[in-house]
Design an enzyme around this catalytic site. Sequence first.
Site, mmCIF file in Angstrom:
data_model
loop_
_atom_site.group_PDB
_atom_site.id
_atom_site.type_symbol
_atom_site.label_atom_id
_atom_site.label_comp_id
_atom_site.label_asym_id
_atom_site.label_seq_id
_atom_site.Cartn_x
_atom_site.Cartn_y
_atom_site.Cartn_z
ATOM 1 N N LYS A 1 -14.557 -52.438 9.148
ATOM 2 C CA LYS A 1 -15.259 -53.230 8.134
ATOM 3 C C LYS A 1 -15.949 -54.442 8.745
ATOM 4 C CE LYS A 1 -12.502 -51.670 4.283
ATOM 5 N NZ LYS A 1 -12.312 -51.851 2.856
ATOM 6 N N LYS B 1 -18.574 -37.940 4.436
ATOM 7 C CA LYS B 1 -17.937 -38.129 3.128
ATOM 8 C C LYS B 1 -18.923 -38.763 2.166
ATOM 9 C CE LYS B 1 -14.575 -40.754 2.392
ATOM 10 N NZ LYS B 1 -13.460 -41.720 2.331
ATOM 11 N N LYS C 1 -20.055 -44.907 -0.997
ATOM 12 C CA LYS C 1 -20.982 -45.935 -1.463
ATOM 13 C C LYS C 1 -21.798 -46.494 -0.308
ATOM 14 C CE LYS C 1 -22.644 -48.400 -4.707
ATOM 15 N NZ LYS C 1 -23.312 -47.762 -5.847
HETATM 16 P P1 ADP Z 1 -16.059 -45.707 -0.578
HETATM 17 O O1 ADP Z 1 -15.580 -44.847 0.569
HETATM 18 O O2 ADP Z 1 -17.202 -45.094 -1.308
HETATM 19 O O3 ADP Z 1 -16.256 -47.150 -0.194
HETATM 20 P P2 ADP Z 1 -13.529 -46.564 -1.583
HETATM 21 O O4 ADP Z 1 -13.114 -46.822 -0.189
HETATM 22 O O5 ADP Z 1 -13.683 -47.744 -2.498
HETATM 23 O O6 ADP Z 1 -14.862 -45.710 -1.624
HETATM 24 O O7 ADP Z 1 -12.515 -45.528 -2.214
HETATM 25 C C1 ADP Z 1 -11.762 -45.678 -3.366
HETATM 26 C C2 ADP Z 1 -10.889 -44.461 -3.484
HETATM 27 O O8 ADP Z 1 -11.691 -43.268 -3.580
HETATM 28 C C3 ADP Z 1 -9.956 -44.252 -2.291
HETATM 29 O O9 ADP Z 1 -8.683 -43.864 -2.752
HETATM 30 C C4 ADP Z 1 -10.602 -43.129 -1.499
HETATM 31 O O10 ADP Z 1 -9.641 -42.353 -0.820
HETATM 32 C C5 ADP Z 1 -11.314 -42.326 -2.581
HETATM 33 N N1 ADP Z 1 -12.543 -41.697 -2.046
HETATM 34 C C6 ADP Z 1 -13.644 -42.354 -1.644
HETATM 35 N N2 ADP Z 1 -14.592 -41.493 -1.220
HETATM 36 C C7 ADP Z 1 -14.079 -40.247 -1.352
HETATM 37 C C8 ADP Z 1 -14.580 -38.931 -1.081
HETATM 38 N N3 ADP Z 1 -15.796 -38.730 -0.615
HETATM 39 N N4 ADP Z 1 -13.773 -37.868 -1.349
HETATM 40 C C9 ADP Z 1 -12.524 -38.068 -1.847
HETATM 41 N N5 ADP Z 1 -12.001 -39.278 -2.114
HETATM 42 C C10 ADP Z 1 -12.752 -40.366 -1.877
HETATM 43 NA NA NA Z 2 -13.453 -45.778 2.013
#
Ligand code: ADP
Ligand code: NA
Length: 330
Positions: free
Chosen positions: A114, A197, A200
């Site tokens: 990060k 993956k 966001k």
């Molecule tokens: P991002 O990766 O978009 O920043 P976050 O880190 O805020 O999302 O993730 C919030 C939750 O959503 C976490 O528990 C994470 O494991 C799940 N998550 C995020 N992206 C995915 C994905 N592509 N597939 C499955 N679970 C996901």
């Molecule tokens: Na994440």
Amino acid sequence: LDRPRVLSGIQPTAGSFHLGNYLGAVRQWVALQESHDAFYMVVDLHAITVPQDPAELRRNTRIAAAQLLAAGLDPERCTLFVQSHVPEHAQLGWVMNCLTGFGEASRMTQFKDKAAKQGADRASVGLFTYPILQVADILLYQAHQVPVGEDQRQHIELTRDLAERFNGRYGDTFTIPAPYILKETAKIYDLQDPSIKMSKSASTPKGLINLLDEPKATAKKVKSAVTDTDTVIRYDTENKPGVSNLLTIHSSLTGTSIPELEREYEGKMYGALKTDLAEVMVEFVTPFRDRTQEYLDDPETLDSILAKGAEKARAVAAETLATTYDRLGL
Ligand code: ADP
Ligand code: NA
């Protein structure tokens, strides 16, 4: 009431949840509220580890809570609250900061990732210590299990280490939590680049399904998903990551198993799968969006749900903090 306690949180920064957040996390939260004593929070204190616009943060926190309710969290069956409404998080966070070694904190790989995104010199000390705040989040509620993705495993290890350290020095105070890595959790990939993956930060707008977007725009994204030059609809993540991702999403949203879907689409073209999935998606996001909007249009109800949630959470958190302070001589 002997149900194991779970604790989990989601950041409010994105505004809309994306499909990966929903299928990978939020949907499991909804299921766990039936079998567990569940505490779920919108982690706005974690959001300010990077600069936020105040009005936007306030709005996004409400949108996140509204989406959690729209997804099926039931305030009668779980404790749903906003992290900053419970001041004990910051208070126990400080205690945990004082218990953590600098080297120990420096080994957290999520911080490195990060901070690299922020530019190393710009990253805040808050971002550096956010795993320690997470430790406090978990220990305050004496959680037995923490449902998280694989990327958070190291933070649960830190939580266990600090809980054991405190208990060893000052007497039994904290429950030692275990990670609850959900095996069946679908990993959702970017619709335009199925090698990454859905996320966001990394996805392009066309590859990211935001649940609050116009359903028509979402349908269009599904129809233009990247597949491959073959024609067979088969689940094969190695050779057909795009098609496999579409099958995973279809199966997760409809409950139809992947082998069943493969049979259903035998001899059919990718276009048929995409058209059907676009429809499935529209059927899912339309009511989700409407329910979210209903909560946002009724601020009194939303405020009251969050106030009651904070009150329930605080009752537990305050007790843990009082014991902790007492043990420390504070
Ligand atoms: P991002 O990766 O978009 O920043 P976050 O880190 O805020 O999302 O993730 C919030 C939750 O959503 C976490 O528990 C994470 O494991 C799940 N998550 C995020 N992206 C995915 C994905 N592509 N597939 C499955 N679970 C996901
Ligand atoms: Na994440």
